[in-house]
Design an enzyme around this catalytic site. Structure first.
Site, PDB file in Angstrom:
ATOM      1  N   GLU A 108      -5.998  -5.863  -3.142  1.00 28.99           N
ATOM      2  CA  GLU A 108      -7.430  -5.963  -2.917  1.00 28.99           C
ATOM      3  C   GLU A 108      -8.097  -4.597  -2.970  1.00 28.99           C
ATOM      4  O   GLU A 108      -7.477  -3.573  -2.721  1.00 28.99           O
ATOM      5  CB  GLU A 108      -7.701  -6.618  -1.573  1.00 28.99           C
ATOM      6  N   CYS A 121     -12.673   1.672  -1.726  1.00 37.53           N
ATOM      7  CA  CYS A 121     -11.371   1.804  -1.070  1.00 37.53           C
ATOM      8  C   CYS A 121     -10.335   1.150  -1.977  1.00 37.53           C
ATOM      9  O   CYS A 121     -10.396  -0.051  -2.222  1.00 37.53           O
ATOM     10  CB  CYS A 121     -11.464   1.097   0.291  1.00 37.53           C
ATOM     11  N   CYS A 128       3.588  -2.144   1.488  1.00 38.43           N
ATOM     12  CA  CYS A 128       3.816  -0.803   2.027  1.00 38.43           C
ATOM     13  C   CYS A 128       5.161  -0.811   2.750  1.00 38.43           C
ATOM     14  O   CYS A 128       5.532  -1.803   3.373  1.00 38.43           O
ATOM     15  CB  CYS A 128       2.704  -0.428   3.006  1.00 38.43           C
ATOM     16  N   CYS A 132       3.977   0.572   9.947  1.00 43.29           N
ATOM     17  CA  CYS A 132       3.146   0.931  11.110  1.00 43.29           C
ATOM     18  C   CYS A 132       2.858  -0.363  11.873  1.00 43.29           C
ATOM     19  O   CYS A 132       2.498  -1.381  11.278  1.00 43.29           O
ATOM     20  CB  CYS A 132       1.845   1.593  10.668  1.00 43.29           C
ATOM     21  N   CYS A 135      -0.581  -2.403  11.568  1.00 40.27           N
ATOM     22  CA  CYS A 135      -1.165  -2.592  10.240  1.00 40.27           C
ATOM     23  C   CYS A 135      -0.606  -3.859   9.600  1.00 40.27           C
ATOM     24  O   CYS A 135       0.607  -4.056   9.548  1.00 40.27           O
ATOM     25  CB  CYS A 135      -0.856  -1.390   9.355  1.00 40.27           C
ATOM     26  N   GLY A 181      -0.935   0.326   0.869  1.00 39.02           N
ATOM     27  CA  GLY A 181       0.105   1.270   0.434  1.00 39.02           C
ATOM     28  C   GLY A 181      -0.021   2.663   1.003  1.00 39.02           C
ATOM     29  O   GLY A 181      -1.024   3.028   1.612  1.00 39.02           O
ATOM     30  N   SER A 235      -3.326   9.764   9.110  1.00 43.55           N
ATOM     31  CA  SER A 235      -3.322   8.705  10.118  1.00 43.55           C
ATOM     32  C   SER A 235      -2.489   9.164  11.302  1.00 43.55           C
ATOM     33  O   SER A 235      -1.274   9.021  11.309  1.00 43.55           O
ATOM     34  CB  SER A 235      -2.731   7.426   9.506  1.00 43.55           C
ATOM     35  N   LEU A 236      -3.148   9.715  12.313  1.00 40.96           N
ATOM     36  CA  LEU A 236      -2.419  10.288  13.450  1.00 40.96           C
ATOM     37  C   LEU A 236      -2.114   9.215  14.512  1.00 40.96           C
ATOM     38  O   LEU A 236      -0.965   8.979  14.855  1.00 40.96           O
ATOM     39  CB  LEU A 236      -3.226  11.456  14.033  1.00 40.96           C
ATOM     40  N   CYS A 355     -10.327  -2.015   7.597  1.00 41.77           N
ATOM     41  CA  CYS A 355      -9.060  -1.268   7.552  1.00 41.77           C
ATOM     42  C   CYS A 355      -7.924  -2.098   8.121  1.00 41.77           C
ATOM     43  O   CYS A 355      -8.060  -2.690   9.189  1.00 41.77           O
ATOM     44  CB  CYS A 355      -9.116  -0.032   8.432  1.00 41.77           C
TER      45      CYS A 355
END
Ligand code: SAH
Length: 412
Positions: A108, A121, A128, A132, A135, A181, A235-236, A355
């Site tokens: 997407e 985006c 992926c 995480c 996600c 990804g 991405s912390l 997101c």
């Protein structure tokens, strides 16, 4: 087939045919390609103008190229872009496309209009591998890297679909690798795509308008500092290794100390303004004053901005979004330390385009028949979690289809 043609074909996943997809070639590659056809390098520049300034895909329309060259191009080359399967428009103007990459894979792409700019985006992989825990893409697992043509093809397609503003300006002004990804796990193709995004004969975006977001692949970040100068987002999501190990498992390999060292190296080497640190706000997990204090400690006095992302839930997750008051308190504490912190406005909520929602209820290796198209959604697609599966049903798509809820709950 010429040598250049053969070489160019090696990285053209969207080519079901043996033709070279010109969208997969950087300026240098395209010059080599036209040289292989006995043409001068300036022909590559002419071609790029048609491809990227006018979003042309038909060689016949490229009127300043010799008829014989156009005919030869039609024989050996093509402009192949992902196929649009569905488009959804949100009440807030956000638009989301479900794209078939090659008849078997789906991803997407989301467009977010804002006053004065339009952000696209895009995805860099199908699925992926990084796992995480907050996600939804992670739940789908990894399927494959996208080719240069498939990455660039997303932007080309959006330009063609969205066109130009009345003054003649592009509608897509910014591109962020924040879709599906991990961009730096598809390093070579992402760097080549960035080159085309910033090439003045390509998409002609300035370096500040192309953002690569990474979960923290430190060796690739160090390489990136040598190879390109795009804006970098990291991405912390946690201020200490114990918590980050749980949320972003790649941290076990590349802990925060190494990650931050790579960030500051990038800023220095590329003379960048700052690194943007993304921080997803998870209720009771990483959103407490002690986390804000620890984060402030890490970033104070550094070239850093913090972007707080309210968690976007998806089916099966046990995480919850922090309340607006908690997010505000966190932001204010960072601001109090002199760190610029902003809260990302959640967009496209009604079409599940936010997101971390770019995947859905359609599970790994599920086969979905889309009309006559057989789509393996391995590695996941479809942010529109609910809407995607219901759309498919609404299309009367049932054959061979096994749609399940996303994997069972995740959490700490
Ligand atoms: N793999 C890359 C880019 C893709 S995700 C990366 O990790 O940076 C883009 C951003 O959305 C990342 O910061 C990611 O951590 C965040 N994100 C993922 N899932 C989310 C969710 N459910 N809610 C809010 N943000 C999420």
């Amino acid at each position: 087939m010429t040598k250049a043609h053969a070489a160019a074909c090696t990285d053209n996943r969207m080519n079901a045919s043996s033709k070279t997809n010109l969208l997969g070639l950087t300026r240098g590659d395209l010059e080599t390609f036209v040289a292989g056809l006995g043409q001068k390098p300036f022909r590559a520049r002419q071609l790029m103008k048609w491809l990227y300034k006018r979003s042309a895909g038909d060689f016949e329309a490229m009127s300043d190229l010799a008829r014989s060259f156009r005919a030869e191009l039609a024989e050996v080359a093509e402009v192949r872009v992902p196929e649009i399967l569905t488009v959804q428009a949100s009440a807030d103007g956000t638009r989301k496309w479900l794209l078939a990459m090659d008849g078997t894979q789906g991803i997407e792409m989301v467009f977010i209009p804002e006053p004065g700019r339009g952000t696209l985006c895009i995805s860099s992989q199908v699925g992926c591998a990084l796992d995480c825990s907050f996600c939804s893409t992670a739940q789908q697992g990894f399927n494959r890297n996208l080719s240069v043509a498939e990455i660039v093809g997303q932007v080309w397609l959006a330009n063609r679909e969205l066109g130009y503003a009345p003054g003649g300006d592009r509608i897509v002004t910014n591109v962020v690798f924040m879709g599906m990804g991990e961009p730096l796990a598809n390093y070579r193709n992402v760097v080549a795509a960035c080159e085309l995004l910033m090439d003045d004969l390509g998409f002609d975006l300035s370096r500040r308008r192309v953002t690569v977001s990474t979960s923290g692949l430190v060796p690739q970040m160090l390489r990136l500092a040598e190879d390109t100068n795009v804006a970098l987002a990291v991405s912390l999501h946690a201020p200490d290794d114990a918590l980050r190990n749980e949320l972003v498992p790649i941290n076990r390999k590349h802990p925060i100390r190494d990650l931050l060292a790579a960030c500051w190296h990038y800023v220095e080497r590329q003379n960048a303004r700052s690194i943007t640190f993304e921080y997803v706000m998870l209720d009771g997990v990483n959103d407490q004053p002690r986390h804000a204090r620890a984060l402030g400690e890490l970033l104070c006095g550094r070239p850093a901005k913090v972007n707080l992302i309210p968690f976007n839930p998806f089916p099966g997750t046990t995480f919850r979004r922090s309340s607006p008051a908690v997010i505000e308190r966190f932001r204010d504490m960072l601001n109090g330390r002199g760190i610029i912190a902003t809260t990302r406005r959640t967009r496209g909520d009604d079409i599940d385009a936010a997101c971390g929602q770019l995947v859905g209820r359609v599970r790994d290796r599920t086969l979905v028949r889309l009309g006559s198209k057989l789509m393996s959604v391995a590695g996941g697609f479809c942010a529109s979690v609910a809407s995607c599966s219901s759309e498919l049903v609404a299309c009367g798509v049932r054959d061979g289809r096994r749609v399940e809820q996303a994997a069972a709950g995740v959490g700490l």
